[in-house]
Design an enzyme around this catalytic site. Sequence first.
Site, PDB file in Angstrom:
ATOM      1  N   GLY A 127       0.882  -1.391   0.268  1.00 36.75           N
ATOM      2  CA  GLY A 127       0.440   0.256   0.009  1.00 36.75           C
ATOM      3  C   GLY A 127       0.762   1.388   0.170  1.00 36.75           C
ATOM      4  N   CYS A 128       2.292   1.172   0.172  1.00 35.17           N
ATOM      5  CA  CYS A 128       2.839   2.167  -0.076  1.00 35.17           C
ATOM      6  C   CYS A 128       3.510   2.648  -1.220  1.00 35.17           C
ATOM      7  CB  CYS A 128       4.416   2.486   1.173  1.00 35.17           C
ATOM      8  SG  CYS A 128       3.835   2.034   2.747  1.00 35.17           S
ATOM      9  N   GLU A 129       3.519   3.655  -1.780  1.00 35.66           N
ATOM     10  CA  GLU A 129       3.655   4.359  -3.093  1.00 35.66           C
ATOM     11  C   GLU A 129       5.475   3.487  -3.418  1.00 35.66           C
ATOM     12  OE1 GLU A 129       4.730   8.629  -4.575  1.00 35.66           O
ATOM     13  OE2 GLU A 129       3.271   7.855  -4.533  1.00 35.66           O
TER      14      GLU A 129
END
Length: 147
Positions: A61-63
Amino acid sequence: MSSTSPPDAAFLAPLASKAEILALFAQAPNWQEKYRQLMLLGKRFPALANEFRVEAAQVRGCESNAWLYHRQLAGKHYFLADSDARIVKGLIGLLLAANQGLSAAEIAAFDADAYFNTLGLSGQLSPSRTNGLYALAGAIKACAAEG
C-alpha cells in the site's frame, strides 16, 4: 515478516520520542517547515541493511518501498522500519515515535487521524502518501495484534 530479522538490540535503539516530534512540528510555522522536519527526521533514522530489505517485510500500500519489522519484548512492541524515500522514512519516524515500546492495547488505541491533525499534516500529503502512511499505521497495529 521475513525469517531473517534484525537482532533484538536493533529494536531497542533510541528513537525520537513522541513528545520531541510534537514539539518539533508545533514550532514549524508552515507546511514547508513541517516538510523540512520530515526530511530531517528521515535522515536521523538508520537504514536497514540490504539483507533486511526483503519482499516478506515490505508494507503493501506504500507508493515507495517500505519495510517493517516487529519484535515483542517483555510485553511491549518494538519496530524497525525503513524506506527508500526520505519523506516516507520521515513519516515512518513519526509512526514509530508514537508506537514504539507500547502494549498491544495502546497501539490498538492509537488514533492516526488525531496524531496527524495535531502534527499539522492532515491534508498536506498527496493522496498516495496518505494511503501509504495509513498502510504503515495499519501494519504496525496488525503486528501488535498478532503479538
